[in-house]
Design an enzyme around this catalytic site. Structure first.
Site, PDB file in Angstrom:
ATOM      1  N   LYS A  11      32.527  -7.579  21.956  1.00 59.62           N
ATOM      2  CA  LYS A  11      31.828  -8.851  22.171  1.00 59.62           C
ATOM      3  C   LYS A  11      31.875  -9.687  20.907  1.00 59.62           C
ATOM      4  O   LYS A  11      31.798  -9.152  19.794  1.00 59.62           O
ATOM      5  CB  LYS A  11      30.373  -8.560  22.537  1.00 59.62           C
ATOM      6  CG  LYS A  11      29.429  -9.726  22.350  1.00 59.62           C
ATOM      7  CD  LYS A  11      28.174  -9.414  21.554  1.00 59.62           C
ATOM      8  CE  LYS A  11      28.312  -9.295  20.082  1.00 59.62           C
ATOM      9  NZ  LYS A  11      27.076  -9.342  19.311  1.00 59.62           N
ATOM     10  N   GLY A 103      30.180  -2.618  20.010  1.00 61.48           N
ATOM     11  CA  GLY A 103      30.979  -1.473  20.466  1.00 61.48           C
ATOM     12  C   GLY A 103      30.140  -0.417  21.175  1.00 61.48           C
ATOM     13  O   GLY A 103      30.471   0.016  22.286  1.00 61.48           O
ATOM     14  N   ASP A 138      21.809  -5.601  24.022  1.00 65.92           N
ATOM     15  CA  ASP A 138      23.123  -6.179  24.357  1.00 65.92           C
ATOM     16  C   ASP A 138      23.769  -5.518  25.571  1.00 65.92           C
ATOM     17  O   ASP A 138      24.810  -5.991  26.045  1.00 65.92           O
ATOM     18  CB  ASP A 138      24.095  -6.002  23.170  1.00 65.92           C
ATOM     19  CG  ASP A 138      23.861  -7.025  22.071  1.00 65.92           C
ATOM     20  OD1 ASP A 138      23.130  -8.009  22.316  1.00 65.92           O
ATOM     21  OD2 ASP A 138      24.418  -6.831  20.981  1.00 65.92           O
TER      22      ASP A 138
HETATM   23  O1  C5P Z   1      17.696  -3.620  21.365  1.00 63.04           O
HETATM   24  P1  C5P Z   1      18.389  -2.911  20.269  1.00 63.04           P
HETATM   25  O2  C5P Z   1      18.039  -1.449  20.207  1.00 63.04           O
HETATM   26  O3  C5P Z   1      19.861  -3.116  20.254  1.00 63.04           O
HETATM   27  O4  C5P Z   1      17.872  -3.541  18.899  1.00 63.04           O
HETATM   28  C1  C5P Z   1      18.106  -2.955  17.634  1.00 63.04           C
HETATM   29  C2  C5P Z   1      17.141  -3.562  16.623  1.00 63.04           C
HETATM   30  O5  C5P Z   1      17.460  -4.930  16.402  1.00 63.04           O
HETATM   31  C3  C5P Z   1      15.696  -3.566  17.059  1.00 63.04           C
HETATM   32  O6  C5P Z   1      15.039  -2.383  16.709  1.00 63.04           O
HETATM   33  C4  C5P Z   1      15.123  -4.750  16.289  1.00 63.04           C
HETATM   34  O7  C5P Z   1      14.889  -4.381  14.945  1.00 63.04           O
HETATM   35  C5  C5P Z   1      16.276  -5.721  16.276  1.00 63.04           C
HETATM   36  N1  C5P Z   1      16.249  -6.716  17.361  1.00 63.04           N
HETATM   37  C6  C5P Z   1      15.307  -7.736  17.318  1.00 63.04           C
HETATM   38  N2  C5P Z   1      15.314  -8.681  18.316  1.00 63.04           N
HETATM   39  C7  C5P Z   1      16.224  -8.644  19.302  1.00 63.04           C
HETATM   40  C8  C5P Z   1      17.190  -7.626  19.352  1.00 63.04           C
HETATM   41  C9  C5P Z   1      17.190  -6.687  18.350  1.00 63.04           C
HETATM   42  O8  C5P Z   1      14.474  -7.803  16.415  1.00 63.04           O
HETATM   43  N3  C5P Z   1      16.214  -9.602  20.218  1.00 63.04           N
END
Ligand code: C5P
Length: 286
Positions: A11, A103, A138
C-alpha cells in the site's frame, strides 16, 4: 490437503492527514491509499491435525500470534467458528518490513480472503473487513485494496477511482521508525500544512496523474527527527531529479516513493537509487 495462493499487494499513501487524537488513544485519520504491484505471496494449506504454523522466507519475522497473518487466522476462527484442522501459512515476503507499506496488514488481509475462499465461508468483503479491523487499522483497507479513502482510525474505507496507470519507484532508507513515537510527536505539534485531500479526490476523478502527483502529501514527514527528514527529502529530490512527477513518504515511513508516467524514467531512477538505498523497488499502479 487443500491449498490456495493469494497476492498481498503493498500500500502507498497518496495523502496522509492526522486530524487529532481520539478518546480511545488512536488518531483520527484521513488518507488516500492505493495498491501497487509489489506484493507478498501468501499460500494457505489446510490438512489433518490442528494448530496454525507460519513460515516465511525472512528468518527474523515472528511466526506466532505477533505476526498479523496468524492473528488474522485466529480472529477469523473466533468470529466464524470455522474448523480447518491444521493450517499452514507460508509467506514469500517481497514488500519491505516496517516500511509504511502495510506489508503485515496486507498479509493479514490475504489470509482472511484466502481462508474465505479455501473454506467456502461465503463472507462478504465487508464482513472480512470487520474481522480485519480487530487485527489492525490498515487491514480493512487491505481486504479490498485498490484506491480508497480511509477515515476513522483508518478502518472506514470508501473506494475511489483507480490511480491512473503509472510506474512507481519505492526506496526504503536504512533507518527504523517507530509508529507510536511518530504519532506522539504529532500530538505535541501544531502542523504547518495538511494535504489537499479534496484536490486529490478530484484529480483521481479526472484521471489526472499530474494532479495526483502534485498533491502527494504526508504529515508525518514534518515530525521526523531532523536528520531523518533530511534523508527523506534527499530521496524525494533524487526521485524528482530522475523525472518523477511527484514523490512522498508513505505511512509512518521511512519508505519514499515516486510516480512516473513513463517506464523508462522509472527504470533510470530505480538504477540510480540502487547504490544509495538498501531497498529499492520498481513496480506499477494496480
Ligand atoms: O491499529 P494498529 O495496530 O495498526 O496501530 C498501531 C499503532 O499505531 C497503535 O498502537 C497506535 O499507537 C498507532 N495508531 C494511532 N492511530 C491510528 C492508527 C494507529 O495512534 N489511527
Amino acid at each position: 490437503m487443500a491449498s490456495v495462493t493469494v497476492k498481498a499487494p503493498a500500500k502507498l499513501n497518496l495523502t496522509l492527514d492526522v486530524l487529532g487524537k481520539r478518546e480511545d488513544g488512536y488518531h483520527e485519520m484521513k488518507m488516500v491509499m492505493t495498491s501497487v504491484s509489489l506484493a507478498d505471496t501468501v499460500t494457505l494449506t489446510v490438512g489433518p491435525g490442528e494448530g496454525i504454523t507460519l513460515s516465511t522466507n525472512l528468518g527474523f519475522l515472528p511466526v506466532d500470534g505477533r505476526n498479523l497473518a496468524v492473528a488474522a487466522a485466529l480472529r477469523l476462527q473466533e468470529a466464524t467458528g470455522a474448523c480447518w484442522g491444521n493450517l499452514s501459512i507460508h509467506i514469500e515476503k517481497r514488500i519491505p518490513v516496517c516500511a509504511g507499506t502495510a506489508g503485515g496488514s496486507s498479509d493479514a488481509a490475504a489470509v482472511l480472503r484466502g481462508l474465505n475462499e479455501l473454506l467456502e465461508l461465503g463472507l462478504s468483503a465487508e464482513e472480512l473487513a470487520g474481522i480485519g479491523k480487530t487485527v489492525g487499522s490498515d487491514v480493512p483497507y487491505c481486504v479490498r485494496g485498490g484506491t480508497a479513502l480511509a477515515t476513522g482510525r483508518g478502518e472506514e474505507v470508501s473506494p475511489l477511482p483507480s490511480l491512473p496507470t503509472c510506474h512507481v519507484v519505492l526506496a526504503k532508507p536504512g533507518f527504523p521508525v517507530s509508529t507510536p513515537e511518530l504519532f506522539a510527536q504529532l500530538d505535541g505539534k501544531r502542523l504547518r500544512c495538511h494535504p489537499d485531500t479534496c484536490g486529490m479526490l478530484s484529480a483521481l476523478e479526472d484521471g489526472d496523474l499530474q494532479g495526483v502527483a502534485r498533491r502527494l502529501f504526508n504529515v508525518f514527514e514534518e515530525v521526523l527527527p531532523p536528520r531523518r527528514r533530511d534523508q527523506v527529502e534527499e530521496l524525494k529530490q533524487a526521485l524528482l531529479d530522475a523525472g518523477a512527477l511527484g514523490a512522498c513518504m508513505t505511512g509512518t515511513g521511512p519508505t519514499v516513493f515516486g510516480l512516473f508516467q513513463e517506464e523508462e524514467g522509472a527504470v533510470t531512477a530505480w538504477e540510480a537509487l540502487k547504490g544509495h538505498c538498501p531497498d529499492v523497488f520498481l513496480c506499477q499502479s494496480l
